[in-house]
Design an enzyme around this catalytic site. Structure first.
Site, PDB file in Angstrom:
ATOM      1  N   CYS A   1      57.752 -49.218 -19.871  1.00  0.00           N
ATOM      2  CA  CYS A   1      58.006 -50.605 -18.982  1.00  0.00           C
ATOM      3  C   CYS A   1      58.816 -50.274 -17.843  1.00  0.00           C
ATOM      4  O   CYS A   1      58.384 -49.685 -16.652  1.00  0.00           O
ATOM      5  CB  CYS A   1      58.578 -51.702 -19.789  1.00  0.00           C
ATOM      6  SG  CYS A   1      59.813 -51.019 -21.055  1.00  0.00           S
ATOM      7  N   SER A   2      60.284 -50.512 -17.893  1.00  0.00           N
ATOM      8  CA  SER A   2      60.918 -50.204 -16.647  1.00  0.00           C
ATOM      9  C   SER A   2      62.445 -49.952 -16.981  1.00  0.00           C
ATOM     10  O   SER A   2      63.355 -50.470 -16.334  1.00  0.00           O
ATOM     11  CB  SER A   2      60.877 -51.339 -15.637  1.00  0.00           C
ATOM     12  OG  SER A   2      61.446 -52.537 -16.497  1.00  0.00           O
ATOM     13  N   CYS A   3      62.708 -49.123 -18.188  1.00  0.00           N
ATOM     14  CA  CYS A   3      64.062 -48.875 -18.639  1.00  0.00           C
ATOM     15  C   CYS A   3      64.568 -48.061 -17.310  1.00  0.00           C
ATOM     16  O   CYS A   3      64.043 -46.995 -16.787  1.00  0.00           O
ATOM     17  CB  CYS A   3      64.009 -47.874 -19.752  1.00  0.00           C
ATOM     18  SG  CYS A   3      63.465 -48.977 -21.082  1.00  0.00           S
TER      19      CYS A   3
ATOM     20  N   CYS B   1      59.937 -44.564 -16.623  1.00  0.00           N
ATOM     21  CA  CYS B   1      59.825 -45.044 -17.872  1.00  0.00           C
ATOM     22  C   CYS B   1      58.244 -45.570 -17.973  1.00  0.00           C
ATOM     23  O   CYS B   1      57.831 -46.222 -17.421  1.00  0.00           O
ATOM     24  CB  CYS B   1      60.617 -46.364 -18.030  1.00  0.00           C
ATOM     25  SG  CYS B   1      60.200 -47.400 -19.567  1.00  0.00           S
TER      26      CYS B   1
END
Ligand code: FE
Length: 230
Positions: A136-138, A133
């Site tokens: 961010c951190s999906c 991602c």
């Protein structure tokens, strides 16, 4: 010649979630990616600990409350991805359904995806898939649990896009030069799951035994399953 393709299936990045947005302050962009879990605490960990201590001091939270919440999170989102991929390995009809509609296929095994769509991408002798991602951190939490810290690091998010082969090497994954690497950018609406190639020598293995060689990292695509210790 090195082949890399970078697939962004979503229109723009407008639908990104920012629930755990990582700010771009990492100072270790040139460090090997997979050392994030072992090295000294990074800026975020130090900040998070300081915040925790402050909240405790002010009496807003009790000591241990955050650790307890994280344990609950792990229980709520156990590592179910291995079960899904092992089923796909032994059941071609299930694999076809997983590739066609990942969310519906996971639901068959009792897992409700947190995102609208799950796209399963299959590794072949010619194509290797990796998930990131970039914003961010999906991450497919309902399948893989909590994302590891390296997945959220700016180091991984930025470098895997333009030098995936080098990043994979840092995870111990050396791919042949003629293998195309596809990097998939997740977002809030769309999560990815890598279906690794089933290793030779696993013919006749049960789903249970197969799921044991499917680590989290193999389903993100930074490593490939191996049967050396099984
Ligand atoms: Fe994200």
């Amino acid at each position: 010649m090195k082949k890399t393709s970078f697939d962004i299936h979503a229109p723009g990045n407008a639908h990104h979630d920012h629930h755990d947005h990582v700010h771009d302050h990492d100072h270790d962009e040139h460090a090997p990616v997979n050392e994030h879990d072992n090295g000294p605490p990074n800026d975020y960990e130090i900040m998070s600990r300081a915040m925790q201590e402050l909240l405790e001091e002010k009496g807003y939270i009790k000591p241990g409350q955050i650790a307890k919440r994280m344990e609950e999170f792990d229980e709520q989102f156990p590592f179910r991805g291995a079960q899904v991929v092992a089923r796909a390995w032994v059941d071609p009809a299930f694999k076809a359904r997983l590739l066609a509609d990942g969310r519906a296929a996971c639901l068959e095994l009792g897992t409700i995806l947190e995102a609208e769509r799950l796209i399963a991408v299959e590794n072949t002798p010619d194509v290797h898939n990796v998930i990131v991602c970039t914003l961010c951190s999906c991450y497919p939490r309902s399948l893989l649990g909590m994302p590891p810290s390296w997945y959220k690091s700016r180091n991984y998010r930025s470098r895997v896009v333009f030098e995936p082969r080098a990043v994979l090497k840092e995870f111990g994954t050396a791919l042949a030069e003629d293998v195309t690497i596809r990097v998939h950018d997740s977002n809030a609406d769309m999560r990815y799951l890598v279906i690794p190639m089933r290793p030779h020598g696993t013919e006749g293995w049960s789903e249970e035994k197969l799921s044991q060689i499917l680590s989290r990292d193999t389903l993100v695509g930074v490593t490939v399953p191996s049967i050396t210790n099984h």
